[in-house]
Motif scaffolding. Structure first.
Motif, PDB file in Angstrom:
ATOM      1  N   TYR A 168      14.479   8.261 -12.625  1.00 50.52           N
ATOM      2  CA  TYR A 168      14.473   7.000 -11.898  1.00 50.52           C
ATOM      3  C   TYR A 168      14.059   7.223 -10.446  1.00 50.52           C
ATOM      4  O   TYR A 168      13.250   6.475  -9.895  1.00 50.52           O
ATOM      5  CB  TYR A 168      15.850   6.355 -11.961  1.00 50.52           C
ATOM      6  CG  TYR A 168      16.027   5.214 -10.986  1.00 50.52           C
ATOM      7  CD1 TYR A 168      15.370   4.003 -11.192  1.00 50.52           C
ATOM      8  CD2 TYR A 168      16.830   5.346  -9.871  1.00 50.52           C
ATOM      9  CE1 TYR A 168      15.526   2.960 -10.300  1.00 50.52           C
ATOM     10  CE2 TYR A 168      16.986   4.313  -8.976  1.00 50.52           C
ATOM     11  CZ  TYR A 168      16.334   3.119  -9.190  1.00 50.52           C
ATOM     12  OH  TYR A 168      16.477   2.084  -8.299  1.00 50.52           O
TER      13      TYR A 168
ATOM     14  N   GLY B  23      10.500   7.384  -9.891  1.00 51.35           N
ATOM     15  CA  GLY B  23       9.869   6.065  -9.869  1.00 51.35           C
ATOM     16  C   GLY B  23       9.905   5.415  -8.508  1.00 51.35           C
ATOM     17  O   GLY B  23       9.086   4.536  -8.210  1.00 51.35           O
TER      18      GLY B  23
ATOM     19  N   SER C  84       9.136   0.482  -8.686  1.00 48.22           N
ATOM     20  CA  SER C  84      10.576   0.709  -8.684  1.00 48.22           C
ATOM     21  C   SER C  84      11.330  -0.595  -8.496  1.00 48.22           C
ATOM     22  O   SER C  84      12.385  -0.805  -9.089  1.00 48.22           O
ATOM     23  CB  SER C  84      10.949   1.710  -7.596  1.00 48.22           C
ATOM     24  OG  SER C  84      10.672   1.183  -6.310  1.00 48.22           O
TER      25      SER C  84
ATOM     26  N   ILE D  39      14.095   3.217 -16.052  1.00 49.71           N
ATOM     27  CA  ILE D  39      12.870   4.029 -16.143  1.00 49.71           C
ATOM     28  C   ILE D  39      11.937   3.519 -17.242  1.00 49.71           C
ATOM     29  O   ILE D  39      11.037   4.242 -17.670  1.00 49.71           O
ATOM     30  CB  ILE D  39      13.189   5.522 -16.370  1.00 49.71           C
ATOM     31  CG1 ILE D  39      13.843   5.748 -17.738  1.00 49.71           C
ATOM     32  CG2 ILE D  39      14.061   6.072 -15.270  1.00 49.71           C
ATOM     33  CD1 ILE D  39      13.821   7.192 -18.171  1.00 49.71           C
TER      34      ILE D  39
ATOM     35  N   LEU E 162       8.261   4.066 -16.572  1.00 48.03           N
ATOM     36  CA  LEU E 162       7.972   5.379 -15.992  1.00 48.03           C
ATOM     37  C   LEU E 162       6.493   5.748 -16.074  1.00 48.03           C
ATOM     38  O   LEU E 162       5.926   6.339 -15.163  1.00 48.03           O
ATOM     39  CB  LEU E 162       8.817   6.446 -16.696  1.00 48.03           C
ATOM     40  CG  LEU E 162       8.595   7.898 -16.278  1.00 48.03           C
ATOM     41  CD1 LEU E 162       9.075   8.119 -14.858  1.00 48.03           C
ATOM     42  CD2 LEU E 162       9.304   8.854 -17.234  1.00 48.03           C
TER      43      LEU E 162
END
Length: 361
Positions: free
Chosen positions: A163, A166, A173, A214, A217
């Protein structure tokens, strides 16, 4: 990844006249020609130059171009050896053998230099694109390896590390944060429906909360210029963006194979892989439909689409909340399951009431 000015092309031909012509074509393209006239020189050139492409004759005195390619491929197992055969042989059997060996192209003599140049450029572009993709995967693996070195026994730590990767792209995000929050709300609303109450346990929702941030991603591996493009994507660009589901799966699979009991990773894989599938089977990348699509991916999909609509992007303004909700409702049994739309509308109305209440304070 090397640019065109550092692309090496090894040219093997026992006829000097042919080497001169092929060298001229390669150099005029802006690549670096490495002409050699025998097998020993060719093997040494491959070792030193690590070429992006080989141009090989077939009929040579020491051994055929086919036999040389087999030998080189076996000797340099750690190198890619993309090859284009250039030969006077025009029969179908020879061409068939060339392609069965793995040739990218087969050019017959006599050839038109401009046509040969186009075909060489095309194959070099394919090789450079493959290098770019391999580098993207390698970079993701490197970042994952670093984050993994920090993790402890907490199964959620892996997902937290991904995460934070990201966070490198604010637009992605922010979207992932909002979708993760909305997905948990929707899951909690769905658990009151008989069809889903047995699935949406506290543990399932805990996994969703950890994995949802995520789900996008793979967008980290997409060229940022496409994400921020001020205008609609071309068909080719859109096809590249669609690859983000597969690109996001690649680093997760590396981890999952080492820890298959990790339910957080399993859900993350489902989210990354399937969040663009559609209820009627019109989605991508696999065209799954209805309950073939994992419930977690269905939940994230509807929240993701709504969030994308109500926020401004480079090529359009944000939609009004009500218009976005009407769009979602219009996708009943198409992009989304009817039960999910109903539950999403409930959570949407609840959020609206909360906002109105807060504004009145």
């Amino acid at each position: 990844m090397r640019d065109e000015t550092t692309v090496n092309i090894v040219i093997l031909d026992d006829m000097v006249e042919n080497l001169i012509v092929l060298t001229k074509v390669v150099n005029e393209l802006g690549y670096v020609a490495r002409p050699v006239i025998n097998i020993r020189q060719a093997m040494e050139a491959i070792r030193i130059c690590d070429p992006e492409l080989l141009l090989l004759d077939i009929a040579m005195p020491e051994m055929s171009g086919f036999d040389f390619y087999k030998r080189a491929r076996g000797h340099f197992r750690d190198k890619r050896l993309p090859v284009v055969f250039v030969s006077a042989y025009m029969d179908a059997e020879t061409k068939k053998e060339a392609y069965e060996l793995g040739a990218m192209d087969y050019v017959t003599r006599p050839f038109v230099e401009s046509e040969l140049a186009c075909r060489i450029r095309q194959q070099v572009e394919v090789v450079l694109l493959q290098e770019k993709r391999q580098k993207e995967v390698a970079d993701l693996k490197q970042m994952l390896a670093y984050k993994m070195s920090l993790r402890n026994k907490d199964k959620q730590t892996v997902l937290r590390a991904l995460y934070y990767m990201g966070k490198q792209q604010e637009q992605i995000s922010g979207h992932m944060d909002r979708v993760a929050e909305g997905a948990v709300k929707l899951a909690k609303a769905l658990r009151f429906m008989p069809k889903y109450e047995a699935i949406l346990t506290d543990h399932y929702i805990e996994c969703l909360k950890a994995a949802a941030p995520i789900f996008d991603l793979g967008m980290l591996a997409i060229d940022r210029s496409m994400i921020t493009k001020n205008g609609k994507l071309t068909r080719e660009e859109f096809q590249q963006v669609q690859q983000h589901t597969q690109k996001g799966v690649e680093p997760l699979l590396i981890l999952y194979r080492e820890e298959e009991e990790n339910e957080y990773l399993k859900m993350a894989l489902d989210l990354v892989r399937y969040h663009h599938e559609a209820y009627d089977g019109s989605g991508y990348p696999y065209g799954l439909k209805q309950d073939e699509i994992p419930l977690c991916a269905q939940i994230v999909s509807i929240v993701s689409v709504y969030d994308a609509l109500i926020h401004r992007v480079a090529y359009r303004e944000a939609w009004e909340y009500k218009d976005a909700m009407e769009y979602i409702k219009g996708q009943k049994e198409k992009q989304f399951a009817g039960e999910l739309i109903h539950a999403f509308e409930v959570t949407y109305l609840a959020d609206c009431l909360d906002k109105e209440s807060n504004e009145g304070v």
